[in-house]
Design an enzyme around this catalytic site. Structure first.
Site, short mmCIF file in Angstrom:
data_model
loop_
_atom_site.label_atom_id
_atom_site.label_comp_id
_atom_site.label_asym_id
_atom_site.label_seq_id
_atom_site.Cartn_x
_atom_site.Cartn_y
_atom_site.Cartn_z
N ASN A 73 0.88 -1.18 0.00
CA ASN A 73 0.00 0.00 0.00
C ASN A 73 0.91 1.23 0.00
O ASN A 73 1.42 1.61 1.06
CB ASN A 73 -0.93 0.02 1.21
CG ASN A 73 -1.90 1.19 1.16
OD1 ASN A 73 -1.73 2.11 0.36
ND2 ASN A 73 -2.90 1.17 2.01
N ALA A 76 -0.12 7.83 -0.32
CA ALA A 76 -0.18 8.94 -1.29
C ALA A 76 0.91 8.82 -2.37
O ALA A 76 0.75 9.37 -3.46
CB ALA A 76 -0.07 10.27 -0.56
N GLU A 97 -0.59 -4.30 -5.46
CA GLU A 97 -0.91 -2.98 -4.91
C GLU A 97 -2.26 -3.04 -4.21
O GLU A 97 -3.23 -3.54 -4.80
CB GLU A 97 -0.95 -1.97 -6.07
CG GLU A 97 -1.32 -0.57 -5.64
CD GLU A 97 -1.50 0.37 -6.84
OE1 GLU A 97 -1.05 0.04 -7.96
OE2 GLU A 97 -2.11 1.43 -6.65
C1 DQA Z 1 -4.61 4.84 0.40
C2 DQA Z 1 -5.21 5.82 -0.63
C3 DQA Z 1 -4.27 6.98 -0.88
O1 DQA Z 1 -4.85 7.90 -1.80
C4 DQA Z 1 -4.00 7.73 0.41
O2 DQA Z 1 -3.07 8.77 0.18
C5 DQA Z 1 -3.54 6.84 1.50
C6 DQA Z 1 -4.21 5.56 1.68
C7 DQA Z 1 -5.63 3.74 0.81
O3 DQA Z 1 -5.18 2.74 1.36
O4 DQA Z 1 -6.83 3.89 0.59
O5 DQA Z 1 -2.68 7.19 2.29
O6 DQA Z 1 -3.49 4.21 -0.17
#
Ligand code: DQA
Length: 146
Positions: A73, A76, A97
């Site tokens: 994960n 951002a 991902e």
């Molecule tokens: C995220 C989605 C991203 O846009 C966000 O910046 C995150 C978390 C998610 O797990 O939904 O930090 O990766």
């Protein structure tokens, strides 16, 4: 089989961070669910979190010698880190991902992933299930079942 789970920036704040979007579970809770599933699947799992792009890149490079797949994960960084994208492309490991939230249903800047084209696949919008399905997908990929 050894699988690495990498959590990117701000995911250490899960539980407190925008719970309406990311849910009530803490990172420790998610890692516990992942470890339980890893036990059921008979695989070894390491969970790692960093808020720093370079540390995430180093971890991906080091993963090649130790792990057979990565569940990632990128937080951002998903949306703009070409350096992380290049690291995923450079390593010869399947990278799944995952996102807790449905990035396709959110702000326009979140709807594009620079990681997705070099990932083995993407799972988004299912909360902790995104990670658990990601782990199942990683194991299947290594076994040649997907
Ligand atoms: C995220 C989605 C991203 O846009 C966000 O910046 C995150 C978390 C998610 O797990 O939904 O930090 O990766």
């Amino acid at each position: 089989m050894k699988i690495l789970v990498i959590h990117g920036p701000n995911l250490n704040l899960l539980g407190k961070r925008e719970p309406n979007i990311y849910g009530q579970l803490t990172l420790a809770d998610i890692n516990n669910y992942l470890q339980q599933l890893a036990g059921d699947l008979g695989v070894e799992l390491e969970c790692f979190q960093s808020n720093h792009e370079g540390i995430l890149i180093d971890k991906l490079h080091q993963a090649v010698a130790i792990f057979e797949a990565v569940v990632f994960n990128p937080g951002a960084f998903t949306h703009y880190s070409i350096a992380l994208r290049d690291a995923v492309a450079a390593i010869k490991l399947p990278v799944i991902e995952v996102h807790l939230s449905n990035i396709q249903a959110r702000e326009a800047f979140r709807q594009h992933s620079v990681i997705a084209p070099v990932a083995a696949g993407q799972i988004s919008g299912l909360g902790v299930q995104s990670y658990l399905l990601g782990l199942r997908a990683a194991v299947a990929k290594v076994k040649g079942e997907s």
